[in-house]
Design an enzyme around this catalytic site. Structure first.
Site, PDB file in Angstrom:
ATOM      1  N   LYS A  97      -7.977 -19.788 -31.510  1.00 17.28           N
ATOM      2  CA  LYS A  97      -8.085 -19.688 -32.974  1.00 17.28           C
ATOM      3  C   LYS A  97      -9.184 -20.623 -33.482  1.00 17.28           C
ATOM      4  O   LYS A  97     -10.004 -20.243 -34.319  1.00 17.28           O
ATOM      5  CB  LYS A  97      -6.750 -20.074 -33.635  1.00 17.28           C
ATOM      6  CG  LYS A  97      -5.699 -18.976 -33.554  1.00 17.28           C
ATOM      7  CD  LYS A  97      -4.330 -19.484 -33.973  1.00 17.28           C
ATOM      8  CE  LYS A  97      -3.277 -18.431 -33.637  1.00 17.28           C
ATOM      9  NZ  LYS A  97      -1.902 -18.925 -33.718  1.00 17.28           N
TER      10      LYS A  97
ATOM     11  N   GLN B 193       1.607 -23.777 -35.524  1.00 18.94           N
ATOM     12  CA  GLN B 193       1.875 -22.878 -34.397  1.00 18.94           C
ATOM     13  C   GLN B 193       3.369 -22.862 -34.068  1.00 18.94           C
ATOM     14  O   GLN B 193       4.004 -23.911 -33.952  1.00 18.94           O
ATOM     15  CB  GLN B 193       1.057 -23.338 -33.171  1.00 18.94           C
ATOM     16  CG  GLN B 193       1.171 -22.449 -31.956  1.00 18.94           C
ATOM     17  CD  GLN B 193       0.506 -21.087 -32.129  1.00 18.94           C
ATOM     18  OE1 GLN B 193      -0.366 -20.891 -32.966  1.00 18.94           O
ATOM     19  NE2 GLN B 193       0.919 -20.124 -31.320  1.00 18.94           N
TER      20      GLN B 193
ATOM     21  N   ASP C 166      -0.707 -17.431 -42.489  1.00 18.92           N
ATOM     22  CA  ASP C 166       0.174 -16.691 -41.577  1.00 18.92           C
ATOM     23  C   ASP C 166       1.066 -15.699 -42.341  1.00 18.92           C
ATOM     24  O   ASP C 166       1.626 -14.784 -41.745  1.00 18.92           O
ATOM     25  CB  ASP C 166       1.135 -17.677 -40.882  1.00 18.92           C
ATOM     26  CG  ASP C 166       0.749 -17.985 -39.455  1.00 18.92           C
ATOM     27  OD1 ASP C 166       0.132 -17.123 -38.797  1.00 18.92           O
ATOM     28  OD2 ASP C 166       1.113 -19.083 -38.984  1.00 18.92           O
TER      29      ASP C 166
HETATM   30  N1  GUN Z   1       2.962 -18.125 -32.390  1.00 21.95           N
HETATM   31  C1  GUN Z   1       2.596 -16.929 -31.842  1.00 21.95           C
HETATM   32  N2  GUN Z   1       1.891 -16.194 -32.722  1.00 21.95           N
HETATM   33  C2  GUN Z   1       1.805 -16.939 -33.853  1.00 21.95           C
HETATM   34  C3  GUN Z   1       1.175 -16.726 -35.107  1.00 21.95           C
HETATM   35  O1  GUN Z   1       0.583 -15.671 -35.395  1.00 21.95           O
HETATM   36  N3  GUN Z   1       1.292 -17.742 -35.998  1.00 21.95           N
HETATM   37  C4  GUN Z   1       1.964 -18.892 -35.726  1.00 21.95           C
HETATM   38  N4  GUN Z   1       2.027 -19.830 -36.673  1.00 21.95           N
HETATM   39  N5  GUN Z   1       2.553 -19.121 -34.565  1.00 21.95           N
HETATM   40  C5  GUN Z   1       2.472 -18.155 -33.646  1.00 21.95           C
END
Ligand code: GUN
Length: 296
Positions: free
Chosen positions: A54, A98, A121
């Site tokens: 990311k 995350q 998100d």
């Molecule tokens: N863990 C796995 N995919 C995601 C996501 O898209 N956002 C977040 N915050 N955690 C994740």
């Protein structure tokens, strides 16, 4: 006849290029970069990989990346203080914590502490509510990416039968809401659904988001249907190594479907691209600038 394989990776790359153009235009207009902050607590290897990719994609798109790696024994108070700091930082347009969080940290409490207008998100209950009632907010990245792929492939979705397998807050529920808003008739199937194969066979569109390797069989698919596979499951391969498979038995389903996403390289790359999209949308909104309605 074999299905069209939907090139999610290429679609995501094109989207990221457009985001990059808007990110540069944003910087020229405001004198600052749009910023995304990513917070990782603990050392889960899969999460580390996601977070690093990311951050890399954020920088490649011409945006600012703020990365925080906190130890697994971080207290809730420390994490909440970090979130509060990011809420207050004017250079941060998007905040992502995350998931999953290590045991002892309350995910709902932490997500609820994020400013909903920086919640790229789309996990905050305010954004879930906004999606439900049709207000402007942030939509979770994976389902929004799926909708973009569907519209690109099929155009108008009106009147189609859609079956969403899985009812998670992150994928299934928002996916179903987006599909209703796109005028499809939606069925949400889940672990207690009776006669799942028959239910899935209704779908002109099938979204598989259950986290069960290759659970959806080719015989469950309506001939010509469009199948999006959200699953990313690591399984043992014959050579003793591991490989990634989706929630759909791809080799079977591609013989029946009209179009299908592969794993890897289908839906997965869309998630990060949409995260960047939500971040640039947030940046424009926070500065009171116009981003053309269908720009991204
Ligand atoms: N863990 C796995 N995919 C995601 C996501 O898209 N956002 C977040 N915050 N955690 C994740």
């Amino acid at each position: 006849m074999s299905a069209t394989v939907i090139q999610g990776k290429a679609f995501a790359a094109r989207l990221r290029d457009r985001i990059g153009d808007h990110a540069h235009a944003f910087e020229a207009k405001t004198g600052r970069k749009a910023g995304l902050a990513v917070v990782l607590v603990g050392q889960d290897p899969a999460s580390q990989v996601y977070v690093r990719s990311k951050a890399k994609a954020t920088v490649e798109a011409g945006m600012g990346s703020f990365e925080f790696e906190l130890p697994a024994d971080t207290s809730e108070a420390t994490l909440l203080a970090r979130v509060a700091e990011l809420n207050a930082n004017p250079d941060v347009d998007g905040i992502l914590v995350q998931l999953p969080l290590p045991n002892g940290l309350d995910e709902l409490k932490v997500i609820s502490a994020i400013d909903p207008d920086k919640d790229v998100d789309g996990f905050h209950v305010i954004n879930a509510g906004r999606l439900c009632v049709g207000q402007k907010g942030f939509v979770p990245c994976t389902p929004l990416g799926c909708l973009m792929l569907l519209k690109d492939l099929l155009g108008d979705l009106s009147g189609k039968e859609a079956v969403v397998i899985g009812r998670s807050n992150i994928v299934g529920r928002p996916m179903a809401q987006l599909l209703v808003d796109a005028d499809t008739t939606v069925t949400i199937a889940h672990s207690k659904t009776r006669n799942l194969p028959d239910v899935v066979r209704r779908g002109d569109i099938v979204i598989a988001a259950v986290g069960q390797p290759e659970m959806v069989r080719g015989s469950w698919i309506k001939p010509g249907a469009t199948v999006l596979d959200v699953g990313i499951n690591r399984v043992e391969a014959e050579d003793g190594k591991t490989r990634l498979v989706g929630d759909v038995a791809f080799d079977e389903a591609r013989e029946v479907a009209g179009a299908i996403t592969p794993v890897p390289g289908g839906v997965g790359p869309m998630t990060i691209a949409v995260l960047l999209r939500n971040t640039i949308v947030s940046a424009y909104r926070r500065e009171g600038l116009e981003l053309a309605k269908d720009a991204l």
